[in-house]
Write an enzyme that holds these catalytic residues in place. Structure first.
Site, PDB file in Angstrom:
ATOM      1  N   SER A 142       0.723  -1.063   0.047  1.00  0.00           N
ATOM      2  CA  SER A 142       0.108  -0.045   0.090  1.00  0.00           C
ATOM      3  C   SER A 142       0.802   1.127  -0.072  1.00  0.00           C
ATOM      4  O   SER A 142       2.089   1.154   0.145  1.00  0.00           O
ATOM      5  CB  SER A 142      -0.975   0.006   1.325  1.00  0.00           C
ATOM      6  OG  SER A 142      -1.510   1.309   1.694  1.00  0.00           O
ATOM      7  N   TYR A 155      -1.295  -1.263  10.424  1.00  0.00           N
ATOM      8  CA  TYR A 155      -1.582  -1.395   8.943  1.00  0.00           C
ATOM      9  C   TYR A 155      -0.358  -1.205   8.280  1.00  0.00           C
ATOM     10  O   TYR A 155       0.268  -1.803   7.483  1.00  0.00           O
ATOM     11  CB  TYR A 155      -2.695  -0.520   8.606  1.00  0.00           C
ATOM     12  CG  TYR A 155      -3.136  -0.720   6.990  1.00  0.00           C
ATOM     13  CD1 TYR A 155      -3.683  -1.990   6.723  1.00  0.00           C
ATOM     14  CD2 TYR A 155      -2.771   0.172   6.081  1.00  0.00           C
ATOM     15  CE1 TYR A 155      -3.825  -2.067   5.188  1.00  0.00           C
ATOM     16  CE2 TYR A 155      -3.032  -0.037   4.802  1.00  0.00           C
ATOM     17  CZ  TYR A 155      -3.684  -1.167   4.415  1.00  0.00           C
ATOM     18  OH  TYR A 155      -4.050  -1.271   2.995  1.00  0.00           O
TER      19      TYR A 155
END
Length: 265
Positions: A142, A155
């Protein structure tokens, strides 16, 4: 036993792909794109899609090594080999600042988004090393794997760690003709991103914000005029890395972010 010997034209003609998180979103879009380009796809998910031509649905939990091992065994039995791994399965949970983040959220995100990718590698890599034609592995990271953001400790930790793993695994698989790369999309228009909990991060003033309510705050983070990208945009990038067009690309990070990391990097 079904095999991948029935060759269809395309950029992945005759290839067998193992895709985790293939039940929806980016994984489903990538599975469809791969099939369009001639691949056979093992579509792995906790809730796998319905079977279709050239798609083998398989159930597995990224937290359970035995279920991943069984999915690989079923793929080999059905298709005879694996050429491509797209380790895409993951979760995005609401987080707070580090001192307030609860341990259950931290453990869940790390167990699926990081340890789940490692478990997938443990299951798939022996098959890839036996492939005489080499292989391609794509890890779904990401923009959080490149730059951090507030309220995303777990995350960001998981997605950043995948960058390091890609370099380790590129080294380990290189001797067997294998390539390993990461993809780094910005926000993608899927339920993983456009849900109540995540949208409230951008519009805390609203109890139930809609995607339309967050268009402007999402756009502000990008150089190009879009609030988020579409699953097909990521699927096309993964397709490139999986194909022979990227045959000498390994250990690299492909960013698909409408300029967000340039703007905020």
């Amino acid at each position: 036993m079904s095999t991948a010997d029935s060759i269809r034209p395309g950029r992945l003609s005759g290839k067998v792909a193992f895709i985790t998180g293939a039940g929806a979103g980016i994984g489903a879009a990538t599975a469809a794109r791969f099939i369009e380009e001639g691949a056979e796809v093992a579509a792995v998910d906790l809730n796998p899609p319905a079977p279709t031509d050239h798609l083998l649905p398989l159930q597995a939990d990224m937290r359970d090594q035995a279920s991943l091992d069984a999915a690989v065994e079923a793929t080999i039995e059905h298709y005879g080999r694996i050429d491509i791994l797209f380790a895409n399965a993951g979760v995005l949970l609401p987080e707070t600042q580090a001192e307030d983040l609860d341990e259950a959220t931290w453990n869940t995100v790390i167990d699926i988004d990081l340890s789940g990718v490692w478990r997938t590698a443990k299951a798939v890599f022996p098959a890839l090393k036996q492939n005489p034609n080499g292989s391609s592995v794509i890890l779904a990271s990401s923009t959080a794997g490149i730059r951090g953001g507030a309220n995303s400790s777990a995350y960001t930790a998981a997605k950043t760690a995948l960058v390091g793993l890609a370099k380790v695994w590129a080294t380990e698989l290189g001797a067997f003709g294998g390539r390993v790369n990461t993809t780094h999309p910005t926000a993608v228009g899927t339920d993983l991103v456009l849900n109540d909990d995540n949208l409230r991060r951008y519009r805390p003033d609203l109890e139930h914000p809609t995607p339309e309510d967050v268009i402007e705050p999402f756009k502000r983070g990008k150089l190009l005029d879009t609030p988020w990208i579409d699953p097909i945009d990521v699927a096309n990038a993964v397709l490139f890395l999986a194909s022979d067009e990227a045959r000498y690309i390994t250990g690299t990070n492909l960013v698909i972010d409408a300029g967000s990391t340039t703007k905020w990097g």
